[in-house]
Design an enzyme around this catalytic site. Sequence first.
Site, short mmCIF file in Angstrom:
data_model
loop_
_atom_site.label_atom_id
_atom_site.label_comp_id
_atom_site.label_asym_id
_atom_site.label_seq_id
_atom_site.Cartn_x
_atom_site.Cartn_y
_atom_site.Cartn_z
N GLU A 1 -1.44 -10.29 2.12
CA GLU A 1 -2.47 -10.58 3.11
C GLU A 1 -3.72 -11.15 2.48
O GLU A 1 -4.06 -10.84 1.34
CB GLU A 1 -2.82 -9.30 3.89
CG GLU A 1 -1.61 -8.79 4.65
CD GLU A 1 -1.86 -7.48 5.37
OE1 GLU A 1 -1.71 -7.46 6.58
OE2 GLU A 1 -2.21 -6.50 4.71
N CYS B 1 0.97 -2.12 -3.95
CA CYS B 1 0.04 -1.58 -4.96
C CYS B 1 0.63 -0.30 -5.52
O CYS B 1 1.18 0.50 -4.77
CB CYS B 1 -1.32 -1.29 -4.32
SG CYS B 1 -2.55 -0.70 -5.52
N CYS C 1 -3.70 5.66 -4.05
CA CYS C 1 -4.92 6.29 -3.51
C CYS C 1 -4.58 6.92 -2.16
O CYS C 1 -3.94 6.28 -1.31
CB CYS C 1 -6.03 5.27 -3.35
SG CYS C 1 -6.51 4.49 -4.91
N CYS D 1 -11.19 -2.88 4.93
CA CYS D 1 -10.84 -2.26 3.64
C CYS D 1 -9.79 -1.20 3.80
O CYS D 1 -9.89 -0.32 4.64
CB CYS D 1 -12.05 -1.55 3.04
SG CYS D 1 -13.40 -2.59 2.66
N CYS E 1 -11.08 -12.54 0.96
CA CYS E 1 -10.58 -11.34 0.30
C CYS E 1 -9.12 -11.61 -0.08
O CYS E 1 -8.28 -11.83 0.79
CB CYS E 1 -10.73 -10.16 1.26
SG CYS E 1 -10.10 -8.62 0.60
N CYS F 1 -5.61 5.13 1.36
CA CYS F 1 -5.47 3.68 1.51
C CYS F 1 -4.10 3.31 2.08
O CYS F 1 -3.06 3.82 1.64
CB CYS F 1 -5.65 3.00 0.15
SG CYS F 1 -5.44 1.21 0.19
#
Length: 355
Positions: A92, A112, A116, A344, A105, A119
């Site tokens: 994205e 990933c 975390c 975010c 961004c 997230c």
Amino acid sequence: MAGHDLLGFTCQQMCAFMVERGLPAYRGRQLFQALHRRLVETPEAALELPRALRTGLAAESDLRPLSLMEVFEAADGTRRYLFTVRDGHAIETVWIPDGGRITLCLSSQAGCPMRCAFCATATLGLQRNLTAGEIVAQVLYVLRDAVHRWQQPRPAGVNLVLMGMGEPLLNYDHVLHALRVLADPEGLHIVPRRVTLSTVGIVPRIIALGREPDRPRLAVSLTAATDELRARLMPVNLTYPLEALREACLMFPRQPGERITFEYVLLDGVNDADEQARALLRWLAPLRAREAAKVNLIPHNPVPGLPFQPSPPERVLRFQALLRAKGLPTYLRRPRGRDIFAACGMLAATSRPSA
Ligand code: SAH
């Protein structure tokens, strides 16, 4: 990957590529400028090149590494692009208008590996690193799309943030090479001070980044200032605890007036108490003493299935006031594009336009 990763070439590399094919070097500059300044999508459209070269390039190189799946536009003008790369993974890119300028961004990895707890991207795990060409292509694609589909003027200026999917410092070489291509004066010329790289805190790579001659600005996702809490929220802290992270930040060379940004996602009842603001001030003390730090408070964007809620607005303001009272520059990040899952920590290749 089909053919040469031509979008990952600097102008100089493109010239060398032409010379290898027995062509004059200036053909490389022509192709580079066509791709990066005129934003042509295929070599066939670079009419200044001889026909045989155009068809040859189209056959043997990969100038379209991304396929658009969907684009979502939020009420505030933010757009989220959902692409697939050649082997089918989704990534994205987010377009964030900001007056006459825009901020893009970018993703550095498909998925990933950092896990975390708060997230959305973490739920995917790591699929793979993106190539330099795939990182550059995100910028070229959305700029071209703005002009062609949305009939917008070319933005007056472009800022880049490596804050999309992935941990950029775990794809170090490709990310830095992509930034060199994007900074090339023969092309988009997006200089390093217009670029911010955000990391969870991979200490040896922060040290390496500090030694680069042309490096982006540094942002560190902190979110907790005690090891116990940070390790629970961000498992990277078990490998690189807070003290080592601070040491790397203290060593990081800065331009006059430059500060490292510390991002702090505010999670209701988890890390938003007065005591935690004080812990943050204590941890930052040596950096504050050198005017080396600023803080971005990010209201948590809820992710379906994850057990976190945003702090109430009065908590956010109180947390900010406590930091500001000690002279620490502290900003609130306005959530952009929440209604399209573009904000975010919401990037998880979802094709739902809203919750
Ligand atoms: N892996 C890098 C680059 C991604 S930046 C890094 O973490 O720094 C993405 C930013 O969004 C990080 O600061 C992260 O802490 C933050 N974030 C993650 N999940 C979030 C959520 N649900 N709401 C708000 N911010 C979030």
